[in-house]
Scaffold this motif. Structure first.
Motif, PDB file in Angstrom:
ATOM      1  N   ASN A  86       0.836  -1.191   0.000  1.00  0.00           N
ATOM      2  CA  ASN A  86       0.000   0.000   0.000  1.00  0.00           C
ATOM      3  C   ASN A  86       0.877   1.250   0.000  1.00  0.00           C
ATOM      4  O   ASN A  86       1.730   1.436   0.855  1.00  0.00           O
ATOM      5  N   TYR A  87       0.629   2.144  -0.967  1.00  0.00           N
ATOM      6  CA  TYR A  87       1.429   3.362  -1.064  1.00  0.00           C
ATOM      7  C   TYR A  87       0.960   4.453  -0.110  1.00  0.00           C
ATOM      8  O   TYR A  87       1.711   5.387   0.152  1.00  0.00           O
ATOM      9  N   PHE A  88      -0.245   4.367   0.441  1.00  0.00           N
ATOM     10  CA  PHE A  88      -0.648   5.311   1.483  1.00  0.00           C
ATOM     11  C   PHE A  88       0.198   5.096   2.738  1.00  0.00           C
ATOM     12  O   PHE A  88       0.568   6.049   3.417  1.00  0.00           O
ATOM     13  N   ILE A  89       0.505   3.838   3.037  1.00  0.00           N
ATOM     14  CA  ILE A  89       1.364   3.538   4.192  1.00  0.00           C
ATOM     15  C   ILE A  89       2.755   4.135   3.973  1.00  0.00           C
ATOM     16  O   ILE A  89       3.341   4.720   4.888  1.00  0.00           O
ATOM     17  N   ARG A  90       3.280   3.997   2.763  1.00  0.00           N
ATOM     18  CA  ARG A  90       4.603   4.564   2.469  1.00  0.00           C
ATOM     19  C   ARG A  90       4.567   6.089   2.521  1.00  0.00           C
ATOM     20  O   ARG A  90       5.533   6.715   2.950  1.00  0.00           O
ATOM     21  N   PHE A  91       3.475   6.686   2.105  1.00  0.00           N
ATOM     22  CA  PHE A  91       3.323   8.137   2.193  1.00  0.00           C
ATOM     23  C   PHE A  91       3.471   8.604   3.641  1.00  0.00           C
ATOM     24  O   PHE A  91       4.253   9.508   3.945  1.00  0.00           O
ATOM     25  N   ILE A  92       2.746   7.975   4.541  1.00  0.00           N
ATOM     26  CA  ILE A  92       2.805   8.347   5.959  1.00  0.00           C
ATOM     27  C   ILE A  92       4.179   8.008   6.542  1.00  0.00           C
ATOM     28  O   ILE A  92       4.761   8.787   7.311  1.00  0.00           O
ATOM     29  N   LEU A  93       4.717   6.863   6.152  1.00  0.00           N
ATOM     30  CA  LEU A  93       6.022   6.429   6.667  1.00  0.00           C
ATOM     31  C   LEU A  93       7.124   7.432   6.335  1.00  0.00           C
ATOM     32  O   LEU A  93       7.925   7.802   7.195  1.00  0.00           O
ATOM     33  N   TYR A  94       7.149   7.920   5.098  1.00  0.00           N
ATOM     34  CA  TYR A  94       8.227   8.837   4.710  1.00  0.00           C
ATOM     35  C   TYR A  94       8.049  10.230   5.286  1.00  0.00           C
ATOM     36  O   TYR A  94       9.034  10.937   5.488  1.00  0.00           O
ATOM     37  N   ILE A  95       6.827  10.625   5.580  1.00  0.00           N
ATOM     38  CA  ILE A  95       6.652  11.887   6.311  1.00  0.00           C
ATOM     39  C   ILE A  95       7.221  11.735   7.719  1.00  0.00           C
ATOM     40  O   ILE A  95       7.946  12.606   8.210  1.00  0.00           O
ATOM     41  N   LEU A  96       6.901  10.618   8.386  1.00  0.00           N
ATOM     42  CA  LEU A  96       7.401  10.395   9.748  1.00  0.00           C
ATOM     43  C   LEU A  96       8.923  10.229   9.773  1.00  0.00           C
ATOM     44  O   LEU A  96       9.571  10.647  10.731  1.00  0.00           O
ATOM     45  N   ILE A  97       9.483   9.629   8.750  1.00  0.00           N
ATOM     46  CA  ILE A  97      10.939   9.468   8.692  1.00  0.00           C
ATOM     47  C   ILE A  97      11.615  10.818   8.458  1.00  0.00           C
ATOM     48  O   ILE A  97      12.692  11.087   9.007  1.00  0.00           O
ATOM     49  N   GLY A  98      10.993  11.671   7.667  1.00  0.00           N
ATOM     50  CA  GLY A  98      11.616  12.945   7.315  1.00  0.00           C
ATOM     51  C   GLY A  98      11.639  13.977   8.428  1.00  0.00           C
ATOM     52  O   GLY A  98      12.505  14.851   8.441  1.00  0.00           O
ATOM     53  N   VAL A  99      10.729  13.890   9.374  1.00  0.00           N
ATOM     54  CA  VAL A  99      10.655  14.908  10.437  1.00  0.00           C
ATOM     55  C   VAL A  99      11.918  14.937  11.302  1.00  0.00           C
ATOM     56  O   VAL A  99      12.505  16.005  11.487  1.00  0.00           O
ATOM     57  N   PRO A 100      12.423  13.819  11.844  1.00  0.00           N
ATOM     58  CA  PRO A 100      13.644  13.906  12.654  1.00  0.00           C
ATOM     59  C   PRO A 100      14.876  14.324  11.859  1.00  0.00           C
ATOM     60  O   PRO A 100      15.841  14.821  12.436  1.00  0.00           O
ATOM     61  N   CYS A 101      14.837  14.162  10.557  1.00  0.00           N
ATOM     62  CA  CYS A 101      15.978  14.564   9.732  1.00  0.00           C
ATOM     63  C   CYS A 101      16.130  16.077   9.662  1.00  0.00           C
ATOM     64  O   CYS A 101      17.178  16.573   9.252  1.00  0.00           O
ATOM     65  N   CYS A 102      15.121  16.813  10.050  1.00  0.00           N
ATOM     66  CA  CYS A 102      15.187  18.272   9.975  1.00  0.00           C
ATOM     67  C   CYS A 102      15.838  18.902  11.206  1.00  0.00           C
ATOM     68  O   CYS A 102      15.906  20.124  11.304  1.00  0.00           O
ATOM     69  N   PHE A 103      16.315  18.108  12.148  1.00  0.00           N
ATOM     70  CA  PHE A 103      16.882  18.645  13.379  1.00  0.00           C
ATOM     71  C   PHE A 103      18.407  18.700  13.392  1.00  0.00           C
ATOM     72  O   PHE A 103      18.994  19.109  14.376  1.00  0.00           O
ATOM     73  N   GLN A 104      19.055  18.269  12.328  1.00  0.00           N
ATOM     74  CA  GLN A 104      20.505  18.393  12.240  1.00  0.00           C
ATOM     75  C   GLN A 104      20.857  18.799  10.811  1.00  0.00           C
ATOM     76  O   GLN A 104      20.315  18.246   9.840  1.00  0.00           O
TER      77      GLN A 104
END
Length: 180
Positions: A86-104
């Motif tokens: 399911n690509y909706f799951i991947r959509f949500i997954l990559y948003i959640l993965i990208g958030v901590p990457c914005c702190f460094q």
């Protein structure tokens, strides 16, 4: 005009995002940045995303060029069922993965690329695409490939090929003993 397969583009974007995050994560833990834990997060998550996105999905039309050694990971991903297809799951997954990457700072570019990946997967999901395992079909003994119940054999003669009716008449002349 042919329809765009958004999932193929999203797959390549996710692998690029993982590579950028890995490089930024290495820089984040070896340089003089505070919060080196985010750099370690970038390294770990990029390896996991790389493994998750390495196998290409089956295309809707045409043939799929498999990556080297993708069958091993494809078998594991096909066992996950709904979560890998399911690509909706991947959509949500990559948003959640990208958030901590914005702190460094070194992994910000990877995080932005993960956000772009999630948008592309969202478009793919809205178009009705889903991941289907590629490369699990077994070829038969003569080298023909069985895909979706249709057997396709390789052409018997190399190019240039004569049209079918001309080839039949040439074959009949050769059988009757006449020269062409």
């Amino acid at each position: 005009m042919r329809q765009i397969e958004w999932s193929m583009w999203a797959n390549e974007q996710a692998l690029t995002s993982a590579l950028l995050t890995f490089i930024g994560g290495v820089m984040g833990i070896t340089q003089v940045f505070k919060n080196w834990g985010f750099g370690l997060y970038g390294i770990i998550i990029s390896i996991l995303v790389g493994l998750f996105e390495y196998p290409r999905g089956k295309r809707m039309k045409g043939t799929t060029n498999e990556r080297m050694y993708q069958r091993f990971i494809t078998v594991a991903l096909s066992k996950l069922g709904f979560f890998s297809q399911n690509y909706f799951i991947r959509f949500i997954l990559y948003i959640l993965i990208g958030v901590p990457c914005c702190f460094q700072l070194p992994i910000v570019l990877g995080g932005i690329c993960f956000f772009c990946t999630s948008i592309i997967y969202f478009v793919a999901a809205m178009k009705g695409e889903s991941w289907k395992p590629a490369g699990l079909e077994k070829p038969d003994r003569q080298g023909s490939q069985v895909v979706a119940g249709v057997v396709s054999n390789p052409p018997p003669v190399p190019p240039p090929r004569l049209p079918e009716d001309v080839a039949q008449s040439v074959l009949q002349r050769q059988m009757s003993g006449r020269r062409i």
